[in-house]
Design a protein around this motif. Structure first.
Motif, PDB file in Angstrom:
ATOM      1  N   GLN A  74       0.346  -6.171  -2.699  1.00  0.00           N
ATOM      2  CA  GLN A  74      -0.920  -6.294  -1.982  1.00  0.00           C
ATOM      3  C   GLN A  74      -1.699  -7.519  -2.438  1.00  0.00           C
ATOM      4  N   GLN A  93       4.089   2.023  -8.357  1.00  0.00           N
ATOM      5  CA  GLN A  93       2.668   1.866  -8.080  1.00  0.00           C
ATOM      6  C   GLN A  93       2.234   0.433  -8.418  1.00  0.00           C
ATOM      7  N   GLY A 144       3.495  -2.050  -5.912  1.00  0.00           N
ATOM      8  CA  GLY A 144       2.685  -2.002  -4.702  1.00  0.00           C
ATOM      9  C   GLY A 144       1.388  -2.778  -4.843  1.00  0.00           C
ATOM     10  N   ASP A 191       1.834   6.559  -6.802  1.00  0.00           N
ATOM     11  CA  ASP A 191       0.796   7.487  -7.263  1.00  0.00           C
ATOM     12  C   ASP A 191       1.236   8.936  -7.082  1.00  0.00           C
ATOM     13  N   ALA A 192       1.806   9.230  -5.919  1.00  0.00           N
ATOM     14  CA  ALA A 192       2.184  10.608  -5.596  1.00  0.00           C
ATOM     15  C   ALA A 192       3.333  11.115  -6.472  1.00  0.00           C
ATOM     16  N   THR A 193       4.188  10.206  -6.904  1.00  0.00           N
ATOM     17  CA  THR A 193       5.369  10.617  -7.676  1.00  0.00           C
ATOM     18  C   THR A 193       5.238  10.296  -9.167  1.00  0.00           C
ATOM     19  N   LYS A 213       0.844  -1.206   0.000  1.00  0.00           N
ATOM     20  CA  LYS A 213       0.000   0.000   0.000  1.00  0.00           C
ATOM     21  C   LYS A 213       0.875   1.250   0.000  1.00  0.00           C
ATOM     22  N   VAL A 214       1.950   1.228   0.782  1.00  0.00           N
ATOM     23  CA  VAL A 214       2.873   2.365   0.816  1.00  0.00           C
ATOM     24  C   VAL A 214       3.492   2.573  -0.568  1.00  0.00           C
ATOM     25  N   LYS A 215       3.962   1.484  -1.179  1.00  0.00           N
ATOM     26  CA  LYS A 215       4.562   1.591  -2.515  1.00  0.00           C
ATOM     27  C   LYS A 215       3.556   2.158  -3.514  1.00  0.00           C
ATOM     28  N   GLU A 216       2.325   1.660  -3.446  1.00  0.00           N
ATOM     29  CA  GLU A 216       1.299   2.142  -4.367  1.00  0.00           C
ATOM     30  C   GLU A 216       1.052   3.639  -4.169  1.00  0.00           C
ATOM     31  N   THR A 217       0.939   4.059  -2.926  1.00  0.00           N
ATOM     32  CA  THR A 217       0.673   5.465  -2.617  1.00  0.00           C
ATOM     33  C   THR A 217       1.824   6.358  -3.062  1.00  0.00           C
ATOM     34  N   VAL A 218       3.049   5.938  -2.767  1.00  0.00           N
ATOM     35  CA  VAL A 218       4.218   6.719  -3.172  1.00  0.00           C
ATOM     36  C   VAL A 218       4.309   6.754  -4.699  1.00  0.00           C
TER      37      VAL A 218
END
Length: 64
Positions: A39, A32, A35, A24-26, A17-22
């Motif tokens: 999951q 993404q 991540g 997405d953000a970058t 989830k952290v990898k996916e969020t990071v």
């Protein structure tokens, strides 16, 4: 399912989830996707362990 396995699977899911969020953000599609993959792998492991637990419960009930 052993307690250690549960922790490992939840940790893998959280890490994903952290990898996916990071990602997405970058705008890092590779991170993404990794991540999302992590999951999915963790959830598949959890489902497999749930099936094993259910089978064990049925076996235990039959042996009573």
């Amino acid at each position: 399912m052993g307690l250690g396995d549960k922790f490992k699977n939840k940790a893998q899911e959280a890490s994903g989830k952290v990898k996916e969020t990071v990602g997405d953000a970058t705008n890092n599609e590779s991170l993404q996707a990794e991540g999302v993959k992590d999951q999915a792998a963790a959830k598949a492991k959890q489902a497999g362990e749930a099936v094993k637990d259910a089978a064990k419960d049925v076996r235990d009930d039959l042996n009573k």
